[in-house]
Design a protein around this motif. Structure first.
Motif: not given
Length: 196
Positions: A62-64, A66, A72, A94-95, A107
């Motif tokens: 999930w951190p990867y 956004q 979500y 995500s960044a 993206t």
């Protein structure tokens, strides 16, 4: 000889080397996300074919990605149903995702949790890895560790016992579903049949 033990494979992956191990669909070529260029080079893969980020569990992935709280929730409803398993979701990146994972469209990122004990053991120790099927681009996925070792002698390939040698549970790649912002678009029907 590049057939290695599980511990040696984990150590190699952590050190930034290219590795290969079985999954629930087809065997994977894998590397740290920052080392994804190694996979493109080994497979002679075109830059417009992104890699998949594979991990031992959803929370690792999930951190990867956004999205909004609503997104979500939608994504997790699907992963609760099909993970671990042969479903890859293409979501907004995500960044944290290195550009080299998806050079032509940084993206988005494809994410998956495999339903395979060996793969989960490896991924729980390495963290998420950039992955794709073990084969030269455009050719059929290789099915055994022996074939992989032959075609990719530079890759650290997991030693498997005779009973595990035919490691591919299905030989069918994962189903790929992309989030459009509103709903799902099936990019590839594979191991899991989805109807939206």
């Amino acid at each position: 000889m590049t057939l290695v033990s599980l511990d040696a494979l984990v150590a190699g992956a952590r050190a930034g080397l290219l590795v290969s191990f079985p999954t629930d669909t087809v065997p994977a070529l894998a590397a740290l996300p920052t080392q994804a260029a190694l996979i493109f080079a080994a497979k002679q893969r075109s830059q417009d074919k992104p890699l998949i980020l594979m991990a031992a569990s959803g929370p690792d992935l999930w951190p990867y990605v956004q999205g909004s709280d609503r997104e979500y929730k939608i994504w997790q409803e699907l992963t609760d149903k099909y993970w671990p398993g042969g479903l890859t979701l293409v979501l907004p990146a995500s960044a944290l995702v290195p550009k080299v994972m998806n050079p032509t469209d940084p993206t988005t990122i494809g994410i998956r949790v495999p339903a395979n004990a060996i793969a989960q053991n490896i991924l729980s120790r390495t963290g998420p890895l950039a992955t794709t099927s073990a084969n030269v681009s455009g050719q059929a996925p290789l099915q055994t560790m022996a074939e992989i070792e032959q075609q990719f002698p530079e890759v650290l390939t997991l030693i498997t016992t005779e009973s595990q040698n035919e490691v591919s549970a299905m030989g069918v790649p994962s189903t790929v579903a992309k989030w459009t912002g509103m709903d799902w678009q099936i990019l590839r029907q594979g191991a899991i049949k989805l109807n939206f």
